[in-house]
Design a protein around this motif. Structure first.
Motif, short mmCIF file in Angstrom:
data_model
loop_
_atom_site.label_atom_id
_atom_site.label_comp_id
_atom_site.label_asym_id
_atom_site.label_seq_id
_atom_site.Cartn_x
_atom_site.Cartn_y
_atom_site.Cartn_z
N ILE A 109 0.85 -1.19 0.00
CA ILE A 109 0.00 0.00 0.00
C ILE A 109 0.89 1.24 0.00
CG2 ILE A 109 -1.77 1.26 1.27
CD1 ILE A 109 -2.74 -1.35 2.42
N PHE A 110 0.57 2.19 -0.88
CA PHE A 110 1.32 3.44 -0.98
C PHE A 110 0.44 4.57 -0.43
CE2 PHE A 110 2.86 0.55 -4.19
CZ PHE A 110 4.24 0.69 -4.13
N GLN A 111 0.92 5.22 0.64
CA GLN A 111 0.11 6.21 1.34
C GLN A 111 0.83 7.55 1.44
OE1 GLN A 111 -0.79 4.21 5.08
NE2 GLN A 111 -2.78 3.54 4.29
N MET A 112 0.09 8.60 1.11
CA MET A 112 0.58 9.97 1.30
C MET A 112 0.21 10.44 2.71
SD MET A 112 -0.87 13.49 -0.45
CE MET A 112 -2.42 13.30 0.46
N HIS A 113 1.14 11.11 3.37
CA HIS A 113 0.90 11.68 4.69
C HIS A 113 0.98 13.21 4.58
CE1 HIS A 113 1.91 7.55 5.56
NE2 HIS A 113 1.43 7.69 6.78
N HIS A 114 -0.04 13.86 5.10
CA HIS A 114 -0.12 15.31 4.97
C HIS A 114 -0.62 15.90 6.28
CE1 HIS A 114 -0.63 19.23 3.21
NE2 HIS A 114 -1.94 19.23 3.45
#
Length: 305
Positions: free
Chosen positions: A58-63
């Motif tokens: 799973i590829f997740q962006m954190h913002h």
């Protein structure tokens, strides 16, 4: 009719009956074994799903989104930025898959980054980096520098065990280095997202260590070094990528402030080393004082007695 009757009585029943029974039993045994193996396989797959064990990537962006109730607080958002893939789809080499599973099982909440060491680890990381960079190459959003980290969080804290590839901007990860800031200024979308704050803090500490090593290596002369790409004794596990991602994400529902008092005891029991900016500054100052005192002692013989 008489011909059929004669043929029927001319059969060697003493041989035919055992053969028919033997073949029938063999067919039934094979059918039962196939059904059992298929049923067992489905049971194992169902058990893995229920236990949270999977081979997903799973590829997740954190913002960090500004909090509405306080100017200094932020809300941690993480969103999937690519279709979910699996270990088999990402790596076509069976031996490589076994290595990924092995190093994924070695991660902890204290060190959630996969230990991609040596040439093989370098190639594992490169394949994952190339995969997500290719998927996000045509996004319409402005490109910025994002940090890429392959992680597998501890099953003591997360429900589903899989390889999660984090994407976070350097300025945001820099903030997570200070544990005091993490406790007092980071809100989350769900109460159980507290473990992600801890993971990002430990990743920030590992990133700082890699930066320090890079500075020390750059100070040494490398004129006589050969490009030993086939060795890869050390490589950065936190990579910098140029990507275009949507930063206009908003929190879903009312953000939650984490009750850290209920988690600190378990974190200490795990042996987590939580770093604050104050403690880091004090440690650096102590190191500097020790170094200064050592230099003075070396210059003054009386101090060595």
């Amino acid at each position: 009719m008489q011909f059929v009757t004669d043929w029927f009585w001319s059969l060697q029943w003493e041989r035919l009956v055992p053969e028919l029974i033997g073949k029938a039993l063999g067919f039934l045994s094979g059918f039962a074994a196939s059904w059992f193996l298929l049923f067992r396989r489905r049971l194992n797959a169902l058990q893995r799903m229920q236990s949270g064990d999977s081979d997903d990537f799973i590829f997740q962006m954190h913002h960090l989104s500004p909090a509405a109730d306080h100017d200094e607080d932020v809300v941690l958002l993480f969103r999937n930025v690519a279709p979910k893939t699996t270990l088999n789809d990402l790596y076509d080499n069976e031996a490589v898959r076994d290595v990924v599973k092995k190093i994924a099982d070695q991660t902890t909440l204290d060190d959630p980054i996969l230990k991609t060491e040596g040439t093989l680890g370098f190639e594992l990381l490169n394949d994952a980096v190339g995969h997500i960079a290719g998927l996000l190459a045509t996004t319409p959003f402005p490109r910025k520098a994002w940090l890429f980290v392959m992680t597998c969080e501890d099953r003591q804290a997360v429900r589903k065990k899989c390889v999660r590839c984090f994407l976070i901007q350097p300025a945001d990860l820099e903030k997570f280095f200070d544990w005091d800031w993490c406790q007092h200024h980071v809100q989350v979308e769900k109460p159980w997202h507290w473990f992600r704050v801890v993971a990002l803090h430990r990743i920030a500490c590992a990133w700082k260590s890699e930066q320090q090593i890079a500075i020390e290596e750059s100070s040494r002369s490398r004129e006589l070094d050969m490009p030993l790409v086939d060795k890869q004794v050390r490589h950065d596990r936190v990579r910098v990528l140029s990507l275009g991602l949507n930063e206009d994400e908003c929190p879903i529902g009312q953000p939650h402030r984490i009750a850290w008092n209920s988690h600190l005891a378990s974190l200490e029991a795990m042996g987590l080393q939580l770093t604050t900016a104050t403690s880091k500054t004090n440690n650096d100052a102590n190191d500097a004082n020790v170094s200064t005192a050592t230099n003075h002692a070396a210059n003054d013989p009386k101090l060595l007695d």
